[in-house]
Design an enzyme around this catalytic site. Structure first.
Site, PDB file in Angstrom:
ATOM      1  N   LYS A  15       0.779  -1.136  -0.026  1.00  0.00           N
ATOM      2  CA  LYS A  15      -0.148   0.151  -0.048  1.00  0.00           C
ATOM      3  C   LYS A  15       1.009   1.240  -0.079  1.00  0.00           C
ATOM      4  CE  LYS A  15       0.843   1.386   4.406  1.00  0.00           C
ATOM      5  NZ  LYS A  15       1.637   2.439   4.650  1.00  0.00           N
TER       6      LYS A  15
ATOM      7  N   ASP B 219      -3.359  -0.985  10.360  1.00  0.00           N
ATOM      8  CA  ASP B 219      -3.205  -1.043   9.030  1.00  0.00           C
ATOM      9  C   ASP B 219      -3.854  -2.445   8.369  1.00  0.00           C
ATOM     10  OD1 ASP B 219      -2.047   1.191   8.865  1.00  0.00           O
ATOM     11  OD2 ASP B 219      -0.065   0.775   8.150  1.00  0.00           O
TER      12      ASP B 219
END
Length: 290
Positions: free
Chosen positions: A12, A137
């Site tokens: 990401k 996350d």
């Protein structure tokens, strides 16, 4: 009979990262835009009937009880009472501690992969709740959609972002996230903005509040930001050490990587994705072949 499954664990990027406050428990309040890349680790799972969880290869400097892949597998099994085990093989491509979410992505892929392989049928919402216990996350990787995130990064609103080509560079240093968030000079009081305003402002005005602190604490990161910034707009992701430039086409990404020429830097190109490659792979597996 042994069943197996091979799935991606994508990287990401934090396209934007604002620090809007510090909580009483020491965590920081954030606003960020998460986007996936079509590049990452690969995890292969094979069922075992003896209940054993085995991961190969081991990661240097990471004890088994601290490894997020094994922690995710144990958590899923404890939650459901499942008695199956798994052989798990990790093909590691993402640098550890690089700000690309590699460990969190591996954990999310483990939760979704074993949920499917063990036939547990937990919802994405429940898997995301479990994932939050492993790291802030993990839920965005579980849900698999580019997102505007608030809180410590766990309150997610799906978004559709531009999907340029990226060049990502790791400048050969490891950034200690606690050192960044503990630095006296870190910006901690950026005024909160709405998601709509952030999207209206667009990539050219987005920033990472950690960047100036990381530049100061880690000169190799500053050097890499300056080098890559010669070619395209460049920004730190997370607390680093990785940084990225966004480009309009793949040829420009290839051209930059040919100029890299540093043996202590790692670089790769990738396309931005609003839908996680992990979820695309799972949907493909679930679709019957005509």
């Amino acid at each position: 009979m042994t069943a197996s499954l091979s799935l991606p664990a994508p990287a990401k990027l934090n396209r934007l990262l604002h620090i809007t406050g510090r909580r009483a428990d020491g965590y920081h309040e954030l606003q960020t835009l998460f986007q996936f890349l079509d590049h990452g680790d690969t995890l292969t799972f094979a069922t075992r009937d003896d209940g054993t969880l085995h991961l190969s290869p081991t990661l240097p400097g990471v004890a088994a009880e601290e490894n997020l892949i094994l922690r995710a597998a144990r958590l899923l099994r404890d939650e459901t009472g499942c008695r199956q085990g798994a052989d798990i093989h990790l093909e590691k491509r993402l640098p550890m501690g690089g700000g690309l979410g590699g460990g969190s992505s591996d954990a999310a892929t483990t939760l979704l992969g074993l949920n499917a392989l063990w036939g547990l049928d937990l919802s994405l919402e429940r898997l995301a709740e479990l994932g939050l216990a492993l790291g802030a996350d993990v839920p965005v990787f579980v849900h698999g959609q580019a997102a505007w995130a608030e809180g410590i990064g766990e309150r997610l609103t799906p978004v559709e972002l531009d999907t340029p080509w990226f060049v990502v560079i790791h400048p050969g240093v490891s950034v200690a996230t606690p050192a960044v968030f503990g630095a006296p000079g870190l910006t901690r009081h950026t005024p909160p903005i709405s998601m709509a305003r952030a999207l209206q402002e667009g990539p050219e005005r987005w920033r990472n509040d950690c960047e100036s602190t990381v530049r100061e604490l880690y000169p190799p990161v500053a050097e890499a930001l300056e080098w890559l910034g010669q070619f395209a707009p460049t920004r730190l992701t997370g607390t680093g050490a990785c940084l990225f430039a966004w480009l309009t086409n793949e040829a420009d990404a290839d051209s930059i990587l040919r100029r890299l020429g540093r043996h202590d830097w790692q670089g790769f190109k990738a396309r931005g994705c609003n839908r996680s490659p992990l979820h695309v792979a799972l949907e493909t597996l679930a679709t019957p072949t005509p």
